[in-house]
Enzyme design. Sequence first.
Site, PDB file in Angstrom:
ATOM      1  CG  HIS A 191      -0.247   0.035   2.553  1.00 42.87           C
ATOM      2  ND1 HIS A 191      -0.206  -1.050   3.410  1.00 42.87           N
ATOM      3  CD2 HIS A 191       0.455   1.006   3.175  1.00 42.87           C
ATOM      4  CE1 HIS A 191       0.476  -0.733   4.499  1.00 42.87           C
ATOM      5  NE2 HIS A 191       0.896   0.505   4.377  1.00 42.87           N
TER       6      HIS A 191
HETATM    7  P1  TYD Z   1      -2.114  -4.231   7.721  1.00 41.10           P
HETATM    8  O1  TYD Z   1      -2.210  -2.772   7.414  1.00 41.10           O
HETATM    9  O2  TYD Z   1      -2.847  -5.172   6.808  1.00 41.10           O
HETATM   10  O3  TYD Z   1      -0.592  -4.661   7.803  1.00 41.10           O
HETATM   11  P2  TYD Z   1       0.533  -4.642   6.667  1.00 41.10           P
HETATM   12  O4  TYD Z   1       0.203  -3.485   5.767  1.00 41.10           O
HETATM   13  O5  TYD Z   1       1.799  -4.499   7.393  1.00 41.10           O
HETATM   14  O6  TYD Z   1       0.482  -5.944   5.928  1.00 41.10           O
HETATM   15  O7  TYD Z   1      -2.572  -4.418   9.222  1.00 41.10           O
HETATM   16  C1  TYD Z   1      -2.861  -5.692   9.786  1.00 41.10           C
HETATM   17  C2  TYD Z   1      -3.998  -5.524  10.769  1.00 41.10           C
HETATM   18  O8  TYD Z   1      -3.616  -4.662  11.847  1.00 41.10           O
HETATM   19  C3  TYD Z   1      -5.235  -4.916  10.142  1.00 41.10           C
HETATM   20  O9  TYD Z   1      -6.340  -5.543  10.732  1.00 41.10           O
HETATM   21  C4  TYD Z   1      -5.181  -3.459  10.561  1.00 41.10           C
HETATM   22  C5  TYD Z   1      -4.495  -3.534  11.910  1.00 41.10           C
HETATM   23  N1  TYD Z   1      -3.689  -2.343  12.260  1.00 41.10           N
HETATM   24  C6  TYD Z   1      -4.063  -1.566  13.331  1.00 41.10           C
HETATM   25  O10 TYD Z   1      -5.103  -1.810  13.981  1.00 41.10           O
HETATM   26  N2  TYD Z   1      -3.290  -0.503  13.685  1.00 41.10           N
HETATM   27  C7  TYD Z   1      -2.165  -0.183  13.014  1.00 41.10           C
HETATM   28  O11 TYD Z   1      -1.467   0.790  13.386  1.00 41.10           O
HETATM   29  C8  TYD Z   1      -1.774  -0.998  11.888  1.00 41.10           C
HETATM   30  C9  TYD Z   1      -0.520  -0.670  11.094  1.00 41.10           C
HETATM   31  C10 TYD Z   1      -2.563  -2.074  11.547  1.00 41.10           C
END
Ligand code: TYD
Length: 135
Positions: free
Chosen positions: A49
């Site tokens: 992303h």
């Molecule tokens: P995600 O953004 O999919 O992780 P990455 O981009 O690293 O693969 O996040 C994984 C999960 O954690 C998703 O359910 C959103 C949650 N999350 C939070 O609640 N707070 C945060 O600060 C972050 C980065 C993710």
Amino acid sequence: MLARYVEFQVKGDELGWLISIEAQKNIPFEIKRTYYIFDTREGVRRGKHAHHKLQQLMVCIAGSCKVSLDDGAHCEAVLLDTNTRGLFIDPMVWHEMYEFSSDCVLLVLADGWYDVADYIRDYDTFLAACKNSSR
Ligand code: TYD
């Protein structure tokens, strides 16, 4: 160069080592949120992303992983394998983290709270937004 690093000063003595990260001192933003990624399964790619506004700094505090960076015009891949150097991720940079070692702990400092609306999760939408902003 898409990759922007900050080298941390290592402090310590015969007891061991310590690195301190201070907002607006050795990193150029206020920290509103920190999170860390660990126990990542083999072969997984995370991230995938870009953010509209968020600034982030990644530090691999244990193990190693790779990060690919893409601003819509240029791509770069970097290896994070030291806890003495942080990688800035600017807004509007598509980033993916991969090849996590099993012991990898990736610490991320961010200048904003978690905000779903700040994410661009579709690559074509990201490219279109890059084209629009360069007009
Ligand atoms: P995600 O953004 O999919 O992780 P990455 O981009 O690293 O693969 O996040 C994984 C999960 O954690 C998703 O359910 C959103 C949650 N999350 C939070 O609640 N707070 C945060 O600060 C972050 C980065 C993710």
